[in-house]
Write a protein that holds these residues in place. Sequence first.
Motif, short mmCIF file in Angstrom:
data_model
loop_
_atom_site.label_atom_id
_atom_site.label_comp_id
_atom_site.label_asym_id
_atom_site.label_seq_id
_atom_site.Cartn_x
_atom_site.Cartn_y
_atom_site.Cartn_z
N SER A 64 20.44 37.11 19.27
CA SER A 64 20.50 38.47 19.83
C SER A 64 21.11 38.43 21.23
O SER A 64 21.02 37.43 21.93
CB SER A 64 19.09 39.06 19.91
OG SER A 64 18.49 39.13 18.64
N PRO A 65 21.76 39.53 21.64
CA PRO A 65 22.35 39.60 22.99
C PRO A 65 21.32 39.24 24.06
O PRO A 65 20.14 39.56 23.93
CB PRO A 65 22.80 41.04 23.11
CG PRO A 65 23.04 41.48 21.69
CD PRO A 65 21.99 40.78 20.88
N MET A 66 21.79 38.57 25.11
CA MET A 66 20.88 38.10 26.16
C MET A 66 21.35 38.55 27.54
O MET A 66 22.54 38.69 27.80
CB MET A 66 20.79 36.57 26.13
CG MET A 66 20.09 36.02 24.90
SD MET A 66 20.02 34.20 24.91
CE MET A 66 18.91 33.89 26.30
N LEU A 67 20.37 38.75 28.42
CA LEU A 67 20.63 39.03 29.82
C LEU A 67 20.89 37.72 30.56
O LEU A 67 20.79 36.63 29.98
CB LEU A 67 19.43 39.74 30.44
CG LEU A 67 19.08 41.12 29.90
CD1 LEU A 67 17.64 41.47 30.26
CD2 LEU A 67 20.01 42.16 30.47
N SER A 208 23.28 43.11 32.29
CA SER A 208 23.07 43.80 31.02
C SER A 208 23.20 42.79 29.88
O SER A 208 23.77 41.71 30.03
CB SER A 208 24.10 44.92 30.84
OG SER A 208 25.42 44.40 30.95
N GLU A 209 22.67 43.18 28.73
CA GLU A 209 22.70 42.28 27.57
C GLU A 209 24.14 42.09 27.09
O GLU A 209 24.90 43.05 26.97
CB GLU A 209 21.84 42.84 26.44
CG GLU A 209 20.35 42.79 26.74
CD GLU A 209 19.52 43.24 25.55
OE1 GLU A 209 20.08 43.95 24.69
OE2 GLU A 209 18.34 42.88 25.48
N ASP A 211 26.57 39.86 24.12
CA ASP A 211 26.55 39.07 22.89
C ASP A 211 26.72 37.59 23.20
O ASP A 211 27.49 37.21 24.09
CB ASP A 211 27.67 39.51 21.95
CG ASP A 211 27.36 40.82 21.25
OD1 ASP A 211 26.19 41.25 21.29
OD2 ASP A 211 28.29 41.42 20.66
#
Length: 283
Positions: A64-67, A208-209, A211
């Motif tokens: 999942s997208p990460m900060l 921000s998140e 990919d």
Amino acid sequence: MDWGKAKNYTIIFLIFLNTVLFFCNIFFNKRYIITDEQIDSVKTILNERKVKIDASCDIPIDYSPMLQVSFGEYYYDEINIQKIFFPESGDVKRTTDFEKTILSLDDATIFIKEDIVEFESPNAFKQVPMDRESAIKACEEYALRAEEFFDDLEDYGVREFSDCYIVEYIGRYKNTSVFCNYMRFKIFKNGGMYVKLRYFPVKNLYGSEVDICSADEALFIFSEKAGEICGTENVSVLKIAKGYYFDDFVRGNKIISIPYYRVDVAEREEPFFVNAYNRTLEE
């Protein structure tokens, strides 16, 4: 207005909305989950490149997208460092060498640098050769003392080499590994010990998140140069984990860590890192 019917309609609508949101959540989460088929495919490709995934290696399936993560600077307190490595009081000698502080007791030495603490003791243990269980137990004692000053360092595992054991404790933040915070022990089978400690306090999540690549893609990227870098025809991957990492930093500047995959192999003591944002391998 029939308030009874209105109430019933509202309840039915809320149930319908929650159901839709539930299935949407499942759908979008599945977008960032690698399948068994994908894992099998990358293993096949890696085998062709003579890179083997060890049977004990768990491949992270979520991407999942990460900060990012923001860190603060840290200045090591000499007294606290002595309490970790020289727990019994003694005649500790202190000297300086440029930007390095040196603390010595008998034949053991602590080096405190800008962002790293190193400890060397050529005769740390009387039991020779050191076995795996004794090495782990010895490291646990040092790590327990370090917990008083350094938060969230967790056992990351042990690897055995011909002349030593590598035992590591890695930082954690919000259930995610922080690879730039660590306490790494090198326990020599002849009774010597070397420890490297690095720590930065985590401030908060940042940005921000974005990919990230999946673990199977990270393994594919790693496998392209694995044999060349390791200097061996066959490479065995013992562990791959997802977390945060950075190497260099400049004091006074904002310290930001981005997501990486860490890859540990049987043929090399130092791990590899794959940048999960730009999909590049760092040796």
